[in-house]
Write an enzyme that holds these catalytic residues in place. Structure first.
Site, short mmCIF file in Angstrom:
data_model
loop_
_atom_site.label_atom_id
_atom_site.label_comp_id
_atom_site.label_asym_id
_atom_site.label_seq_id
_atom_site.Cartn_x
_atom_site.Cartn_y
_atom_site.Cartn_z
N THR A 8 115.85 -8.29 38.22
CA THR A 8 116.65 -7.57 39.23
C THR A 8 117.71 -6.75 38.50
OG1 THR A 8 118.34 -7.73 40.94
CG2 THR A 8 117.99 -9.71 39.66
N ILE A 9 117.87 -5.52 38.94
CA ILE A 9 118.94 -4.73 38.32
C ILE A 9 120.28 -5.35 38.68
CG2 ILE A 9 117.67 -2.55 38.23
CD1 ILE A 9 119.49 -1.62 40.62
N ASP A 10 120.34 -6.09 39.79
CA ASP A 10 121.62 -6.64 40.26
C ASP A 10 122.16 -7.77 39.37
OD1 ASP A 10 121.39 -4.88 42.33
OD2 ASP A 10 121.20 -6.37 43.91
N ASP A 37 121.83 -10.90 39.60
CA ASP A 37 122.46 -11.96 40.40
C ASP A 37 121.59 -13.21 40.52
OD1 ASP A 37 120.52 -10.91 42.03
OD2 ASP A 37 121.81 -10.51 43.74
N HIS A 64 119.47 4.86 43.97
CA HIS A 64 118.25 4.49 43.25
C HIS A 64 118.10 5.18 41.90
CE1 HIS A 64 117.49 3.29 47.39
NE2 HIS A 64 116.55 2.49 46.93
N ARG A 85 136.32 12.62 47.23
CA ARG A 85 134.87 12.83 47.35
C ARG A 85 134.15 11.51 47.08
NH1 ARG A 85 136.31 16.93 49.21
NH2 ARG A 85 135.74 19.07 48.65
N GLY A 101 124.30 -3.00 44.26
CA GLY A 101 124.77 -4.38 44.05
C GLY A 101 124.98 -4.98 45.41
N ARG A 102 123.96 -5.74 45.85
CA ARG A 102 123.98 -6.23 47.24
C ARG A 102 124.96 -7.38 47.46
NH1 ARG A 102 120.70 -6.24 51.63
NH2 ARG A 102 119.30 -4.69 50.74
N ARG A 150 108.42 -5.25 49.35
CA ARG A 150 109.26 -6.38 49.76
C ARG A 150 108.52 -7.26 50.77
NH1 ARG A 150 114.21 -5.83 47.57
NH2 ARG A 150 115.00 -3.73 47.16
N ASP A 196 115.36 -12.89 43.52
CA ASP A 196 115.58 -14.03 44.37
C ASP A 196 114.51 -14.22 45.46
OD1 ASP A 196 117.14 -16.11 45.34
OD2 ASP A 196 117.97 -14.81 46.88
N ARG A 205 141.02 15.31 41.92
CA ARG A 205 140.52 14.62 43.11
C ARG A 205 140.44 13.11 42.90
NH1 ARG A 205 135.52 18.71 44.32
NH2 ARG A 205 136.58 19.97 45.89
N GLY A 262 112.52 -4.88 44.79
CA GLY A 262 112.86 -3.55 44.24
C GLY A 262 112.46 -3.48 42.77
N GLU A 315 127.91 -1.37 46.56
CA GLU A 315 127.43 -1.09 47.93
C GLU A 315 127.63 -2.27 48.87
OE1 GLU A 315 123.13 -0.53 47.92
OE2 GLU A 315 122.88 -2.44 46.90
N ARG A 333 117.94 2.99 39.04
CA ARG A 333 116.80 2.06 38.98
C ARG A 333 115.56 2.65 38.31
NH1 ARG A 333 115.86 -0.95 44.66
NH2 ARG A 333 113.92 0.16 44.66
O1 F6P Z 1 116.62 -4.50 43.91
C1 F6P Z 1 117.98 -4.61 44.14
C2 F6P Z 1 118.48 -3.38 44.83
O2 F6P Z 1 118.39 -2.29 43.96
C3 F6P Z 1 119.87 -3.57 45.41
O3 F6P Z 1 120.87 -3.28 44.49
C4 F6P Z 1 119.84 -2.65 46.59
O4 F6P Z 1 120.68 -3.12 47.61
C5 F6P Z 1 118.43 -2.71 47.04
O5 F6P Z 1 117.65 -3.08 45.94
C6 F6P Z 1 117.90 -1.41 47.61
O6 F6P Z 1 116.66 -1.66 48.17
P1 F6P Z 1 115.61 -0.56 48.57
O7 F6P Z 1 115.04 0.01 47.31
O8 F6P Z 1 114.60 -1.30 49.35
O9 F6P Z 1 116.33 0.49 49.34
#
Ligand code: F6P
Length: 342
Positions: free
Chosen positions: A124-126, A128, A272, A266, A169-170, A71, A102, A161, A10, A221, A275
């Site tokens: 990685t934005i995550d 991790d 994205h 809500r 964040g996977r 990917r 990773d 609300r 990503g 997420e 990102r």
């Molecule tokens: O690159 C990391 C990430 O942004 C995760 O946080 C997210 O789960 C995933 O990519 C989303 O992937 P895609 O852009 O393939 O939907």
């Protein structure tokens, strides 16, 4: 000397800043750089593009990647691995700079073990990835997520609300935790701490009874519900690395909260959007330092390493160390989060 550069996985804000720094430094030493398009797919298909600093000169603040990404998994079988090694030679490359997270760097490590001269750059934005204190893209994503949460907090307040905000964040909850803390969320749910729906509902009822008109709940997420089989997914499809497409936990949780408490709820997922923002100054500078350091390793002929941020220094670590395990949110930060939210 001829060096290939690719971006895999990503995209993350700061990729263009890395490539820009690579080009600037490479040109100072007469090193030719070619872009390998769409990540590892470009190496498998010999899809390349010549690059020069002047193409990137004004792109330090642009998100995305000029050489595209995907990917694609180049080590999914022996045939693809061999193809990569063969094409590396056919392209006349002396080295390859692989910018990725990773998955991309695990592939880089395996290809290095098979003989490819690779240097890794963590992305990685995550946030991790082990072996580096921060990855570029993370700071930008956190700031974008914080603004989204603050905006949703305002509309939530106006209508009393409960607002549930699902943040990327996977495997790790870094973005959710940082952005949630920074925006003053009431509750932050991350993959590191599986939670019970009944506990969240009780928390909402308690805070409402205490007089809080509106509540903001941030959920990563990949957060896990205790006693539920795995994360909530949008689809059963998996990518070439076997990852499911996450998403939907916010909607799911919002429905459950409304059902259990009767309070209007809500769910919103900026997804994205966090990102594609222009990189923050922190990410631009980090990306630039990493790009510069990657070319230095190539010049010295040091391969199988990843450039990394440790404290305030840029260092290099073995790719095997970087991809050995996922960097989860520290216990001390989780304690802080729990002390300041729940
Ligand atoms: O690159 C990391 C990430 O942004 C995760 O946080 C997210 O789960 C995933 O990519 C989303 O992937 P895609 O852009 O393939 O939907």
């Amino acid at each position: 000397m001829r060096v290939g550069v690719l971006t895999g996985g990503g995209d993350a804000p700061g990729l263009n800043a890395v490539i820009r720094a690579v080009l600037k430094r490479a040109e100072q030493f007469g090193i030719e750089v070619i872009g390998i398009r769409y990540g590892w797919a470009g190496l498998l298909n010999m899809d390349t593009v010549p690059l020069s600093y002047k193409d990137l000169e004004d792109k330090i603040g642009e998100a995305g990647t000029v050489i595209k990404t995907s990917r694609t998994n180049p080590v999914k079988d022996e045939a693809t691995m061999n193809k990569c090694i063969e094409n590396f030679k056919k392209l006349g490359l002396d080295a390859l700079i692989a910018i990725g997270g990773d998955d991309t760097l695990t592939a880089a490590k395996r290809l290095h073990e098979a003989g490819l001269k690779v240097v890794g750059v963590p992305k990685t934005i995550d946030n991790d990835l082990k072996g580096t204190d921060y990855t570029f893209g993370f700071d930008t994503a956190v700031n974008a997520a914080m603004e989204a949460i603050e905006s949703l907090k305002k509309t939530g307040e106006a209508m009393d609300r409960v607002m549930v905000v699902e943040i990327m964040g996977r495997h790790a909850g870094w973005i959710a935790l940082y952005s949630g803390l920074a925006a003053g969320a009431d509750l932050i749910l991350i993959p590191e701490e599986p939670f019970k729906i009944s506990d969240v509902a009780e928390f909402v009822k308690k805070r409402k009874a205490e007089g809080k008109g509106s509540l903001t709940i941030v959920v990563a997420e990949g957060a896990l519900i205790a006693d539920y089989k795995g994360p909530i997914t949008k689809d059963t499809k998996v990518d070439q690395y076997g990852h499911v497409y996450l998403g939907g936990i916010g909607e799911f949780l919002a429905k459950e909260i409304e059902k259990a408490t009767g309070f209007e709820t809500r769910a919103v997922a900026p997804a994205h959007i966090v990102r594609g923002m222009s990189p923050t100054a922190f990410d631009r500078v980090l990306a630039t330092r990493l790009g510069y350091a990657a070319i230095e390793l190539v010049r010295k002929g040091v391969f199988g390493k990843m450039v990394a941020l440790r404290g305030t220094e840029i260092v290099s670590v073995d790719l095997s160390e970087a991809v050995a395990e996922t960097k989860l949110v520290d216990k001390s930060l989780i304690e802080l989060k729990n002390a300041l939210t729940i």
